[in-house]
Design a protein around this motif. Structure first.
Motif, PDB file in Angstrom:
ATOM      1  N   TYR A 248      89.747  78.790 -14.548  1.00  0.00           N
ATOM      2  CA  TYR A 248      89.541  80.110 -14.027  1.00  0.00           C
ATOM      3  C   TYR A 248      88.045  80.025 -14.925  1.00  0.00           C
ATOM      4  O   TYR A 248      87.702  79.598 -16.011  1.00  0.00           O
ATOM      5  CB  TYR A 248      89.935  80.931 -14.881  1.00  0.00           C
ATOM      6  N   PRO A 251      84.449  85.914 -16.250  1.00  0.00           N
ATOM      7  CA  PRO A 251      84.129  85.645 -17.071  1.00  0.00           C
ATOM      8  C   PRO A 251      85.168  85.718 -18.876  1.00  0.00           C
ATOM      9  O   PRO A 251      86.524  86.359 -18.494  1.00  0.00           O
ATOM     10  CB  PRO A 251      83.815  87.109 -17.683  1.00  0.00           C
ATOM     11  N   GLU A 252      84.939  85.467 -20.006  1.00  0.00           N
ATOM     12  CA  GLU A 252      85.790  85.784 -20.919  1.00  0.00           C
ATOM     13  C   GLU A 252      86.151  86.872 -20.835  1.00  0.00           C
ATOM     14  O   GLU A 252      85.623  87.818 -21.209  1.00  0.00           O
ATOM     15  CB  GLU A 252      85.667  84.544 -22.390  1.00  0.00           C
ATOM     16  N   ARG A 254      87.014  90.276 -22.078  1.00  0.00           N
ATOM     17  CA  ARG A 254      85.845  91.644 -23.114  1.00  0.00           C
ATOM     18  C   ARG A 254      86.557  92.911 -23.035  1.00  0.00           C
ATOM     19  O   ARG A 254      87.046  93.322 -21.834  1.00  0.00           O
ATOM     20  CB  ARG A 254      84.482  90.723 -21.855  1.00  0.00           C
TER      21      ARG A 254
ATOM     22  N   VAL C 148     106.472  83.172 -15.427  1.00  0.00           N
ATOM     23  CA  VAL C 148     105.697  83.019 -15.737  1.00  0.00           C
ATOM     24  C   VAL C 148     105.737  83.983 -17.644  1.00  0.00           C
ATOM     25  O   VAL C 148     105.372  83.211 -18.148  1.00  0.00           O
ATOM     26  CB  VAL C 148     104.027  82.879 -15.927  1.00  0.00           C
ATOM     27  N   HIS C 149     105.920  85.109 -17.396  1.00  0.00           N
ATOM     28  CA  HIS C 149     105.848  85.821 -18.429  1.00  0.00           C
ATOM     29  C   HIS C 149     106.919  86.496 -18.831  1.00  0.00           C
ATOM     30  O   HIS C 149     108.236  86.928 -17.991  1.00  0.00           O
ATOM     31  CB  HIS C 149     104.968  87.404 -18.087  1.00  0.00           C
TER      32      HIS C 149
ATOM     33  N   SER D  13      90.423  85.762 -11.844  1.00  0.00           N
ATOM     34  CA  SER D  13      91.353  86.387 -12.691  1.00  0.00           C
ATOM     35  C   SER D  13      92.080  85.052 -13.133  1.00  0.00           C
ATOM     36  O   SER D  13      91.893  83.780 -13.216  1.00  0.00           O
ATOM     37  CB  SER D  13      92.382  86.845 -12.123  1.00  0.00           C
ATOM     38  N   ARG D  14      93.323  85.108 -14.561  1.00  0.00           N
ATOM     39  CA  ARG D  14      93.268  83.875 -15.112  1.00  0.00           C
ATOM     40  C   ARG D  14      94.598  84.869 -15.735  1.00  0.00           C
ATOM     41  O   ARG D  14      94.552  85.660 -16.446  1.00  0.00           O
ATOM     42  CB  ARG D  14      92.739  84.007 -16.554  1.00  0.00           C
ATOM     43  N   VAL D  15      95.658  84.147 -15.015  1.00  0.00           N
ATOM     44  CA  VAL D  15      97.045  84.515 -15.723  1.00  0.00           C
ATOM     45  C   VAL D  15      97.604  83.549 -16.456  1.00  0.00           C
ATOM     46  O   VAL D  15      97.452  81.716 -16.492  1.00  0.00           O
ATOM     47  CB  VAL D  15      98.302  84.198 -14.434  1.00  0.00           C
ATOM     48  N   ARG D  16      97.754  83.552 -17.906  1.00  0.00           N
ATOM     49  CA  ARG D  16      98.561  82.872 -18.684  1.00  0.00           C
ATOM     50  C   ARG D  16     100.013  83.603 -19.327  1.00  0.00           C
ATOM     51  O   ARG D  16      99.950  84.826 -18.683  1.00  0.00           O
ATOM     52  CB  ARG D  16      98.234  82.389 -19.515  1.00  0.00           C
ATOM     53  N   PRO D  17     100.788  82.400 -20.104  1.00  0.00           N
ATOM     54  CA  PRO D  17     101.915  83.184 -20.040  1.00  0.00           C
ATOM     55  C   PRO D  17     101.422  84.596 -20.955  1.00  0.00           C
ATOM     56  O   PRO D  17     100.780  84.806 -22.031  1.00  0.00           O
ATOM     57  CB  PRO D  17     103.249  82.547 -21.760  1.00  0.00           C
ATOM     58  N   GLY D  18     102.177  86.162 -20.679  1.00  0.00           N
ATOM     59  CA  GLY D  18     102.009  87.218 -21.906  1.00  0.00           C
ATOM     60  C   GLY D  18     100.464  87.661 -21.294  1.00  0.00           C
ATOM     61  O   GLY D  18     100.151  89.155 -21.972  1.00  0.00           O
ATOM     62  N   GLU D  19      99.494  86.942 -20.530  1.00  0.00           N
ATOM     63  CA  GLU D  19      98.597  87.260 -19.896  1.00  0.00           C
ATOM     64  C   GLU D  19      97.410  87.540 -18.457  1.00  0.00           C
ATOM     65  O   GLU D  19      98.283  86.593 -17.709  1.00  0.00           O
ATOM     66  CB  GLU D  19      97.222  86.538 -20.257  1.00  0.00           C
ATOM     67  N   ILE D  20      97.209  88.725 -18.107  1.00  0.00           N
ATOM     68  CA  ILE D  20      96.626  89.107 -16.760  1.00  0.00           C
ATOM     69  C   ILE D  20      95.128  89.080 -17.281  1.00  0.00           C
ATOM     70  O   ILE D  20      95.115  90.389 -17.175  1.00  0.00           O
ATOM     71  CB  ILE D  20      97.231  89.792 -15.812  1.00  0.00           C
ATOM     72  N   LEU D  21      93.841  88.475 -16.742  1.00  0.00           N
ATOM     73  CA  LEU D  21      92.780  88.515 -16.747  1.00  0.00           C
ATOM     74  C   LEU D  21      92.373  89.047 -15.538  1.00  0.00           C
ATOM     75  O   LEU D  21      92.277  88.058 -14.763  1.00  0.00           O
ATOM     76  CB  LEU D  21      92.175  87.621 -17.730  1.00  0.00           C
ATOM     77  N   VAL D  22      91.433  90.242 -15.503  1.00  0.00           N
ATOM     78  CA  VAL D  22      90.805  90.443 -13.968  1.00  0.00           C
ATOM     79  C   VAL D  22      89.688  90.691 -14.297  1.00  0.00           C
ATOM     80  O   VAL D  22      89.176  91.176 -15.508  1.00  0.00           O
ATOM     81  CB  VAL D  22      91.201  91.108 -13.708  1.00  0.00           C
ATOM     82  N   GLY D  24      87.393  88.868 -16.441  1.00  0.00           N
ATOM     83  CA  GLY D  24      87.494  89.408 -18.411  1.00  0.00           C
ATOM     84  C   GLY D  24      88.169  90.355 -18.688  1.00  0.00           C
ATOM     85  O   GLY D  24      88.239  90.810 -20.235  1.00  0.00           O
ATOM     86  N   HIS D  25      88.599  91.279 -18.367  1.00  0.00           N
ATOM     87  CA  HIS D  25      88.857  92.212 -18.393  1.00  0.00           C
ATOM     88  C   HIS D  25      90.585  92.388 -18.368  1.00  0.00           C
ATOM     89  O   HIS D  25      91.688  92.136 -18.005  1.00  0.00           O
ATOM     90  CB  HIS D  25      88.917  93.664 -17.780  1.00  0.00           C
ATOM     91  N   LEU D  27      94.672  92.869 -17.789  1.00  0.00           N
ATOM     92  CA  LEU D  27      95.164  94.423 -16.406  1.00  0.00           C
ATOM     93  C   LEU D  27      95.691  95.515 -17.776  1.00  0.00           C
ATOM     94  O   LEU D  27      95.435  96.524 -16.865  1.00  0.00           O
ATOM     95  CB  LEU D  27      95.990  93.455 -15.717  1.00  0.00           C
ATOM     96  N   ILE D  28      96.577  94.304 -18.469  1.00  0.00           N
ATOM     97  CA  ILE D  28      97.691  96.057 -19.302  1.00  0.00           C
ATOM     98  C   ILE D  28      96.872  96.927 -19.689  1.00  0.00           C
ATOM     99  O   ILE D  28      97.129  98.442 -19.550  1.00  0.00           O
ATOM    100  CB  ILE D  28      98.072  95.158 -21.035  1.00  0.00           C
TER     101      ILE D  28
END
Lengths: 257, 257, 257, 257
Positions: A248, A251-252, A254, C148-149, D13-22, D24-25, D27-28
């Motif tokens: 990825y 952006p980090e 934010r 994943v989650h 976007s970035r997906v990691r366990p427990g995290e979805i970042l779109v 930089g934001h 998603l939750i």
């Protein structure tokens, strides 16, 4: 559309109770007497073969039939297949992917040959000019060079078959002339690939250059079927690339504005 | 997936520089020496034909190749083509439409034959039971009856070719037995249609019943190409049914809540 | 079809010169006054929202909007995009991939909830029976567990929003009861995932369970667009997995029969 | 690709366990607090709205959401749906059909506006030149004129909403100037249609002109869902145009060569 006119009009086929007429030929008489290549030629050109066109088409279809998951269209079909969809829907996803950078090189190569021929110049001169124009535009020469094969063995074999069947005419000569000039024009030899050979054969068969993608669309259908079936019967559902394998670079984290 | 494992695994083909291996066979050796039907059989079964399987497949592909705009999949492909998309994308729209009520009847008919055979009962009895179960569920008998043709001339001709090529075995007999019992079970004779014949041939060829739609996916590809090309070269862009021809039966104009 | 009847019949919308009527409402009046979620609800249910259904739908669409290339449908869309096809065609390849193992879990989870409710038993008992039936068939519990989650944060947040908007009713309670019984039935806790939450919300909204995939089809469209656009503007054409990365386990080179 | 590099790279976007970042934001945090239009803008532009861009997008999506079976893409989706395919596959067939003569007019109209603006000339002069160039090439002016509506009420309403939300800037003025010059350039007034208005709004929002089709791809998704669902739940399977309604103008029955 006038209200008294049929909504659909076609010159391809007619269906009536007990009758299926394809380009004027009774489909029933073609079953078991004509090869699939003959019928492909009939559908695309409007006429049944008179001098081995069907055999040439079958050779072209066999040549283009399979290139493993190295083709992005096959990867697409397998990803879709893994998500749990009917066979034909997954095949369709693969076929969409026979795009301008894939099967579309046949169209482009055929157009290149036509443009060169329309100059009316001697073959080598026409080839040099055509290759030069492509180079000046900063583009790639469609139908020449291959990311894996050098040379692409399918091209040479297709031209051999074209010789055997009497289809190695002026379009094949022009295509070979283009190959010959690549070293001087592009400073490195670019060998004819399968798309270049298919383009020459398309024109030898008298087919419209805009049908270039048709070879791949028809030829790859059984390979897509095999890949989709293998994915659905041998692999785990929902093919997952693994989140750890994704890089990825957005952006980090934010806050919102 | 272990990190040291390849992302893709396939038994269908291997690509290396200068080499394309399909199910263990050098693709280059197949070009010009093997029919497209042979290669379809190789891709789907894993083996090259040994007793005419390729010719049987070519006959099946020819039989299923074209049925005009009477097939909803072709209508879909032509509507999409009229909207200005590349050839392969419009073909893909048609292929998606080879669904359970279309090419899918081959799967269902093959499954029906398998279920009947698995009872181990005599042919006629097994056929009567199988047809009876379908009737009890209120369903249609897949592979029998046709909205336009009675009988469907493709079915009879395919069985003839199967005889000629040595593929008229027990699956064909069972399929004919099913035809025979329709009058007593459904109170009217239902003649075998092309899907029923394709189902029997699929099993005679030793292919997996889940590949039933494969015949249509492969066979219809050139016809889709021809229809898309005709639509894009002969008809006006953006095929319009005409708003006057649409019947609206939703709510009359009303204010929002 | 009688010749005097319109070919198309629809209760969804009516187009006449100067007029577009959607489910009885003037589309022009909806532009700028109604949210997209309101119109999604109108199209799917036939009615404009009366108690915040559009806001609930927008929350569901946002939750399902993006999950990166971890979703096989997105990988498919990007492979196709790399082959040189128009934006909408590559998006379509992705949408085909919203199959039974992907967006389809919403349908399956909604069906599970309906089946449980139709027993008329108390919530916990109905949940135990429903989960037990799934276990007995050897299947997975649709809508629970995630590769994943653990837990899937989208599910919890969607239920919170459902509370805020007044949609946390009996379907949500039943879905949570199913979560509660997973530990005893499957010997390990399975947390509700986004599909389970979407299924409960679908039913709270009074929509047909067969529309489960609709959430993904609509919600993922902009994400597919973004991925296709990124692939086509930032990556090299013709995405190539590399022949070295493919594991072939078919027959070794062999001669033809 | 270097072997130590990830196969996929994305800034979306970035997906990691427990995290979805779109972009930089989290998603939750967007679920239930941001409109779908906001998230569409985030996905397409990379940023969350700061001055009502999401509301402008929602208005655009509502305007483009539905135009009944008068759109060939909807006809395609319904034909495919009638053949017995999953909901998302039939929707995909429709989306393929959002081609250059359909949703693609937004791209073309936006490109026209950009070309006109890049001349640096006064608005009316730039508009006259741009329209003149289109006329000289014998083409249609993309974004102006409509086969059913004159004027297209969606265009006017979208410009009104653009005024209300502060998006009626120089691109809208240029688009209106083009409308003004059509009568003198084409000898008849051509009123701005929805595609012309969407093109202007696309540029007002700072989005890339190549995203023109994105509006239709996203906006039509729920309408496709509604049409597919209606076809599959209310109409007979296998929509048949009727062989009597097809006009065949190919060769009459003839023997093979």
């Amino acid at each position: 559309m006038a209200p008294d006119q049929p909504f659909w009009r076609t010159s391809i086929s007619r269906v009536r109770p007990g009758e299926i007429l394809v380009r004027g030929h009774d489909l029933i008489e073609l079953i078991g007497t004509r090869s699939f290549g003959d019928v492909v030629y009939l559908l695309l050109s409007g006429e049944l073969p008179v001098r081995g066109e069907g055999r040439m088409i079958e050779a072209a279809l066999v040549a283009a039939s399979e290139h493993s998951v190295v083709a992005p269209s096959v990867d697409a079909a397998r990803f879709v297949a893994s998500a749990g969809v009917p066979l034909q829907a997954a095949v369709a996803a693969g076929i969409i992917g026979l795009g301008d950078h894939h099967g579309g090189a046949v169209d482009a190569a055929a157009r290149l040959l036509l443009d060169a021929a329309e100059t009316g110049k001697p073959v080598r001169e026409a080839a040099e000019e055509a290759a030069g124009r492509v180079k000046d535009r900063g583009g790639r020469l469609p139908g020449y060079g291959h990311p894996v094969h050098d040379p692409d063995p399918r091209a040479g074999r297709l031209l051999e078959v074209a010789s055997e069947l009497g289809f190695r005419g002026s379009w094949c000569r022009l295509a070979l002339a283009l190959e010959d000039v690549t070293e001087s024009v592009f400073d490195r030899p670019l060998r004819m690939n399968i798309d270049g050979a298919l383009a020459a054969i398309l024109l030898e068969l008298g087919l419209d250059w805009r049908l270039g993608k048709a070879f791949y669309v028809i030829a790859r259908a059984p390979g897509f079927v095999a890949h989709v079936f293998e994915e659905q019967t041998r692999e785990r559902p929902y093919r997952d690339v693994g989140w750890e394998r994704v890089g990825y670079d957005g952006p980090e984290p934010r806050p919102g504005p």
